[in-house]
Structure formats: structure tokens, C-alpha cells
Write a protein that holds these residues in place. Structure first.
Motif, PDB file in Angstrom:
ATOM      1  N   LYS A  70       3.397  -0.114   8.625  1.00 62.00           N
ATOM      2  CA  LYS A  70       3.790  -0.530   7.223  1.00 62.00           C
ATOM      3  C   LYS A  70       4.648  -1.849   7.076  1.00 62.00           C
ATOM      4  N   LYS A  71       3.798  -2.947   6.677  1.00 66.72           N
ATOM      5  CA  LYS A  71       4.411  -4.172   6.785  1.00 66.72           C
ATOM      6  C   LYS A  71       4.715  -4.591   5.336  1.00 66.72           C
ATOM      7  N   LEU A  72       5.655  -5.218   4.945  1.00 69.85           N
ATOM      8  CA  LEU A  72       6.314  -5.708   3.776  1.00 69.85           C
ATOM      9  C   LEU A  72       6.157  -7.403   3.531  1.00 69.85           C
ATOM     10  N   ARG A  73       5.755  -7.686   2.215  1.00 69.70           N
ATOM     11  CA  ARG A  73       5.708  -8.881   1.904  1.00 69.70           C
ATOM     12  C   ARG A  73       6.983  -9.372   1.494  1.00 69.70           C
ATOM     13  N   ALA A  74       7.089 -10.646   1.436  1.00 66.79           N
ATOM     14  CA  ALA A  74       8.496 -11.314   0.994  1.00 66.79           C
ATOM     15  C   ALA A  74       8.781 -11.027  -0.152  1.00 66.79           C
ATOM     16  N   LYS A  75       7.835 -11.173  -1.068  1.00 65.82           N
ATOM     17  CA  LYS A  75       7.984 -10.828  -2.696  1.00 65.82           C
ATOM     18  C   LYS A  75       8.544  -9.514  -3.020  1.00 65.82           C
ATOM     19  N   GLU A  76       8.111  -8.599  -2.356  1.00 62.22           N
ATOM     20  CA  GLU A  76       8.319  -7.081  -2.329  1.00 62.22           C
ATOM     21  C   GLU A  76       9.963  -6.931  -1.950  1.00 62.22           C
ATOM     22  N   ILE A  77      10.122  -7.332  -0.827  1.00 63.61           N
ATOM     23  CA  ILE A  77      11.644  -7.486  -0.281  1.00 63.61           C
ATOM     24  C   ILE A  77      12.664  -8.080  -1.234  1.00 63.61           C
ATOM     25  N   ALA A  78      12.152  -9.337  -1.606  1.00 62.88           N
ATOM     26  CA  ALA A  78      12.985  -9.977  -2.686  1.00 62.88           C
ATOM     27  C   ALA A  78      13.346  -9.368  -3.717  1.00 62.88           C
ATOM     28  N   GLY A  79      12.286  -8.771  -4.164  1.00 64.02           N
ATOM     29  CA  GLY A  79      12.332  -7.945  -5.443  1.00 64.02           C
ATOM     30  C   GLY A  79      13.409  -6.737  -5.380  1.00 64.02           C
ATOM     31  N   GLU A  80      13.218  -6.016  -4.267  1.00 60.51           N
ATOM     32  CA  GLU A  80      14.155  -5.021  -3.975  1.00 60.51           C
ATOM     33  C   GLU A  80      15.544  -5.316  -3.982  1.00 60.51           C
ATOM     34  N   LEU A  81      15.702  -6.444  -3.027  1.00 60.93           N
ATOM     35  CA  LEU A  81      16.982  -6.913  -2.897  1.00 60.93           C
ATOM     36  C   LEU A  81      17.676  -7.756  -3.904  1.00 60.93           C
TER      37      LEU A  81
END
Length: 149
Positions: A24-35
Motif C-alpha cells: 500500500k503505497k501513498l502519493r505525496a499529494k495524499e500525504i500532504a492533504g492528510e497532514l
């Protein structure tokens, strides 16, 4: 004491420890949105962490950032030194250019024990242990979705 870049990097790596895996890999955009951090800046930090082997990544469809077992065993200190360098804990609390045990600033004796304890904890605590403690104790790395009123 830590730069904003370092704080973002620590939050991102802990987020990855909790939410990612080899499958389960995550994109930078997804991480940035969550954080709730700037996506271009976070992407740059994640690339640096990947170059320094603190984060794993893969390209292409289904690609993204994740932590494998060896990434999870890195100490928090590795993230700090990767982003801010090793000197960060040597800086004087009052900003003096020369401050140490031989030439202390007015608050050196107050601040020094705390800096040493933080440094020791950063060197001794792995990313996986920090992530486990966060989940167990209900700590947060983002205020997104939390009602503060």
C-alpha cells in the motif's frame, strides 16, 4: 529547535509508518492533504528521505511512497539529520554563536539537560516504536477532521 521542513518530514514518515506498506503505497499529494502541509514542499522532502534510504518509493501506476521493515527501524534522529543536519542540537537556545559548557549563555544550564534528553530519545526511538506509541496513546500528527471548538 527543529526546522519546519524537519517537522513535516517527521510527520510524513510517521504517517507512512501507520498508513503504508510494501503493498500500500501513498502519493505525496495524499500525504500532504492528510497532514495539511504544502504538497510540492512535502514531495521534495519525501524525495530527499528516499535518497537517504529513510523512505522507500516506486514509480508508475500503483507507485508511491511507503516504509519497508528496514525504513521502520531507523531512528528518529536519522530523519532529523537527513533534513536539518547534526548541528541542530548544538545551536544555542538564545542564538549566540558560541555557547557550550565552557562558554555558556545565561540559560545554557537550564536548557542543556533538556536538549540532551531530547537528543537521546531521538537517537533511541525507532520510527516503528514512535508510530506504535502514537496509535496506542491516541496522539495526532494532523488536526484535519478534529473539532477543536
Amino acid at each position: 529547535m527543529l526546522s519546519n521542513a524537519c517537522k513535516y518530514a517527521i510527520r510524513a514518515i510517521v504517517y507512512l509508518a501507520i498508513h503504508s506498506s510494501v503493498d500500500k503505497k501513498l502519493r505525496a499529494k495524499e500525504i500532504a492533504g492528510e497532514l495539511e502541509v504544502p504538497q510540492p514542499f512535502l514531495a521534495q522532502l519525501l524525495r530527499k528521505l528516499t535518497t537517504n534510504k529513510l523512505v522507500s518509493s516506486s514509480k508508475g501506476p500503483g507507485g508511491g511512497f511507503y516504509l519497508d521493515q528496514s525504513n521502520r527501524e531507523n531512528a528518529l534522529w536519522e530523519v532529523v539529520t537527513s533534513i536539518d543536519g547534526e548541528y541542530k542540537f548544538d545551536d544555542c537556545f538564545l542564538g549566540l554563536s558560541k555557547c557550550n559548557n565552557e562558554n555558556p549563555c545565561p540559560v545554557h544550564h537550564i536548557v542543556s539537560p533538556f536538549k540532551e534528553e531530547i537528543l537521546r530519545n531521538f537517537k533511541d526511538k525507532s520510527i516503528s516504536v514512535l508510530a506504535e506509541e502514537m496509535e496506542k496513546n491516541g496522539m495526532v500528527i494532523s488536526l484535519k477532521g478534529i473539532d477543536l471548538s
